[in-house]
Design a protein around this motif. Structure first.
Motif, PDB file in Angstrom:
ATOM      1  N   ALA A   1       0.840  -1.200   0.000  1.00 53.26           N
ATOM      2  CA  ALA A   1       0.000   0.000   0.000  1.00 53.26           C
ATOM      3  C   ALA A   1       0.874   1.249   0.000  1.00 53.26           C
ATOM      4  O   ALA A   1       0.574   2.227  -0.698  1.00 53.26           O
ATOM      5  CB  ALA A   1      -0.922  -0.010   1.218  1.00 53.26           C
ATOM      6  N   GLY A   2       1.955   1.211   0.741  1.00 52.21           N
ATOM      7  CA  GLY A   2       2.867   2.348   0.760  1.00 52.21           C
ATOM      8  C   GLY A   2       3.530   2.565  -0.589  1.00 52.21           C
ATOM      9  O   GLY A   2       3.692   3.690  -1.053  1.00 52.21           O
ATOM     10  N   LEU A   3       3.914   1.469  -1.237  1.00 52.39           N
ATOM     11  CA  LEU A   3       4.524   1.590  -2.560  1.00 52.39           C
ATOM     12  C   LEU A   3       3.534   2.145  -3.581  1.00 52.39           C
ATOM     13  O   LEU A   3       3.894   2.935  -4.448  1.00 52.39           O
ATOM     14  CB  LEU A   3       5.049   0.227  -3.025  1.00 52.39           C
ATOM     15  N   ARG A   4       2.281   1.718  -3.486  1.00 50.72           N
ATOM     16  CA  ARG A   4       1.266   2.250  -4.405  1.00 50.72           C
ATOM     17  C   ARG A   4       1.076   3.743  -4.186  1.00 50.72           C
ATOM     18  O   ARG A   4       0.921   4.503  -5.138  1.00 50.72           O
ATOM     19  CB  ARG A   4      -0.068   1.527  -4.195  1.00 50.72           C
TER      20      ARG A   4
ATOM     21  N   GLY B   1       1.927   9.199  -6.150  1.00 53.93           N
ATOM     22  CA  GLY B   1       2.483  10.537  -5.958  1.00 53.93           C
ATOM     23  C   GLY B   1       3.499  10.881  -7.036  1.00 53.93           C
ATOM     24  O   GLY B   1       3.556  12.014  -7.520  1.00 53.93           O
ATOM     25  N   ALA B   2       4.282   9.896  -7.451  1.00 58.64           N
ATOM     26  CA  ALA B   2       5.270  10.138  -8.506  1.00 58.64           C
ATOM     27  C   ALA B   2       4.581  10.438  -9.831  1.00 58.64           C
ATOM     28  O   ALA B   2       4.979  11.348 -10.561  1.00 58.64           O
ATOM     29  CB  ALA B   2       6.188   8.926  -8.644  1.00 58.64           C
ATOM     30  N   VAL B   3       3.531   9.689 -10.145  1.00 59.21           N
ATOM     31  CA  VAL B   3       2.803   9.919 -11.399  1.00 59.21           C
ATOM     32  C   VAL B   3       2.156  11.294 -11.375  1.00 59.21           C
ATOM     33  O   VAL B   3       2.212  12.037 -12.362  1.00 59.21           O
ATOM     34  CB  VAL B   3       1.741   8.812 -11.615  1.00 59.21           C
ATOM     35  N   LEU B   4       1.558  11.651 -10.256  1.00 58.45           N
ATOM     36  CA  LEU B   4       0.927  12.974 -10.156  1.00 58.45           C
ATOM     37  C   LEU B   4       1.975  14.072 -10.256  1.00 58.45           C
ATOM     38  O   LEU B   4       1.762  15.082 -10.929  1.00 58.45           O
ATOM     39  CB  LEU B   4       0.167  13.086  -8.825  1.00 58.45           C
ATOM     40  N   GLY B   5       3.107  13.881  -9.639  1.00 57.01           N
ATOM     41  CA  GLY B   5       4.166  14.875  -9.712  1.00 57.01           C
ATOM     42  C   GLY B   5       4.669  15.065 -11.130  1.00 57.01           C
ATOM     43  O   GLY B   5       4.899  16.189 -11.577  1.00 57.01           O
ATOM     44  N   LEU B   6       4.826  13.964 -11.857  1.00 54.49           N
ATOM     45  CA  LEU B   6       5.265  14.075 -13.249  1.00 54.49           C
ATOM     46  C   LEU B   6       4.201  14.745 -14.107  1.00 54.49           C
ATOM     47  O   LEU B   6       4.510  15.547 -14.987  1.00 54.49           O
ATOM     48  CB  LEU B   6       5.583  12.688 -13.814  1.00 54.49           C
ATOM     49  N   ALA B   7       2.948  14.430 -13.851  1.00 52.31           N
ATOM     50  CA  ALA B   7       1.876  15.035 -14.643  1.00 52.31           C
ATOM     51  C   ALA B   7       1.819  16.541 -14.420  1.00 52.31           C
ATOM     52  O   ALA B   7       1.549  17.306 -15.349  1.00 52.31           O
ATOM     53  CB  ALA B   7       0.540  14.397 -14.276  1.00 52.31           C
TER      54      ALA B   7
END
Length: 60
Positions: free
Chosen positions: A16-19, A24-30
């Motif tokens: 769950a933490g990795l997800r 967060g990484a995907v949102l940050g890149l977007a």
């Protein structure tokens, strides 16, 4: 100084933490990538041309 005791982390909590980190990484890149410019509407004929064609139509 003593080393702190290591407690085992349940697999479900770890995944769950990795997800969450991945989301967060995907949102940050977007948010970091600049948005592509919106496509402009195709050019329209001047308003004078549209008005004159409406005046030529017979009234009923």
């Amino acid at each position: 100084m003593e080393k702190p005791e290591r407690r085992p982390v349940p697999l479900a909590a770890s995944l769950a933490g990795l997800r969450l980190i991945g989301a967060g990484a995907v949102l940050g890149l977007a948010l970091a990538v600049p948005a592509s410019p919106a496509q402009a509407d195709p050019p329209r004929p001047p308003a004078a041309t549209q008005d004159s064609s409406a005046d030529d139509a017979p009234e009923s």
